[in-house]
Design a protein around this motif. Structure first.
Motif, short mmCIF file in Angstrom:
data_model
loop_
_atom_site.label_atom_id
_atom_site.label_comp_id
_atom_site.label_asym_id
_atom_site.label_seq_id
_atom_site.Cartn_x
_atom_site.Cartn_y
_atom_site.Cartn_z
N MET A 1 -18.83 -24.29 -16.66
CA MET A 1 -18.86 -23.52 -17.87
C MET A 1 -19.47 -22.15 -17.56
O MET A 1 -20.45 -22.05 -16.84
CB MET A 1 -19.67 -24.26 -18.92
N ALA A 2 -18.92 -21.13 -18.12
CA ALA A 2 -19.37 -19.77 -17.85
C ALA A 2 -20.71 -19.48 -18.53
O ALA A 2 -20.95 -19.92 -19.64
CB ALA A 2 -18.33 -18.77 -18.32
N GLN A 3 -21.54 -18.74 -17.84
CA GLN A 3 -22.82 -18.32 -18.40
C GLN A 3 -22.67 -16.91 -18.97
O GLN A 3 -22.13 -16.04 -18.31
CB GLN A 3 -23.90 -18.32 -17.32
N HIS A 4 -23.15 -16.72 -20.17
CA HIS A 4 -23.09 -15.40 -20.77
C HIS A 4 -24.36 -14.63 -20.43
O HIS A 4 -25.46 -15.13 -20.58
CB HIS A 4 -22.94 -15.51 -22.29
N THR A 5 -24.18 -13.44 -19.95
CA THR A 5 -25.33 -12.59 -19.59
C THR A 5 -25.52 -11.55 -20.69
O THR A 5 -24.57 -10.89 -21.09
CB THR A 5 -25.06 -11.84 -18.28
N PRO A 6 -26.75 -11.40 -21.16
CA PRO A 6 -26.97 -10.36 -22.17
C PRO A 6 -26.79 -8.98 -21.55
O PRO A 6 -27.04 -8.79 -20.36
CB PRO A 6 -28.42 -10.58 -22.60
N PRO A 7 -26.33 -8.01 -22.33
CA PRO A 7 -26.15 -6.66 -21.77
C PRO A 7 -27.49 -6.06 -21.37
O PRO A 7 -28.53 -6.36 -21.96
CB PRO A 7 -25.53 -5.88 -22.93
N ALA A 8 -27.46 -5.23 -20.36
CA ALA A 8 -28.68 -4.57 -19.89
C ALA A 8 -29.18 -3.61 -20.97
O ALA A 8 -28.38 -2.98 -21.67
CB ALA A 8 -28.39 -3.81 -18.61
#
Length: 61
Positions: A1-8
């Motif tokens: 499952m893909a991990q969502h990264t918060p925007p910098a």
């Protein structure tokens, strides 16, 4: 499952993310501590980031 990264976070263009600095006043106090003065970036008020453009310009969400 893909991990969502918060925007910098948006880095402040005035201070490049170094929002708070300690400036030495030269010399030491009677107890031997170095005398410093803390200065904050006037654009980001010491946070190092800027709000999103739409919030900065006053547009509604």
């Amino acid at each position: 499952m893909a991990q969502h990264t918060p925007p910098a976070p948006r880095i402040c263009p005035v201070c490049d993310g170094f929002a708070t600095v300690a400036v030495t006043l030269g010399g030491r106090d009677p107890r031997g501590h170095l005398r410093t003065l803390t200065a904050h970036c006037p654009a980001c008020q010491g946070t190092g980031t800027t709000p999103a453009r739409r919030l900065r310009e006053g547009a509604g969400a």
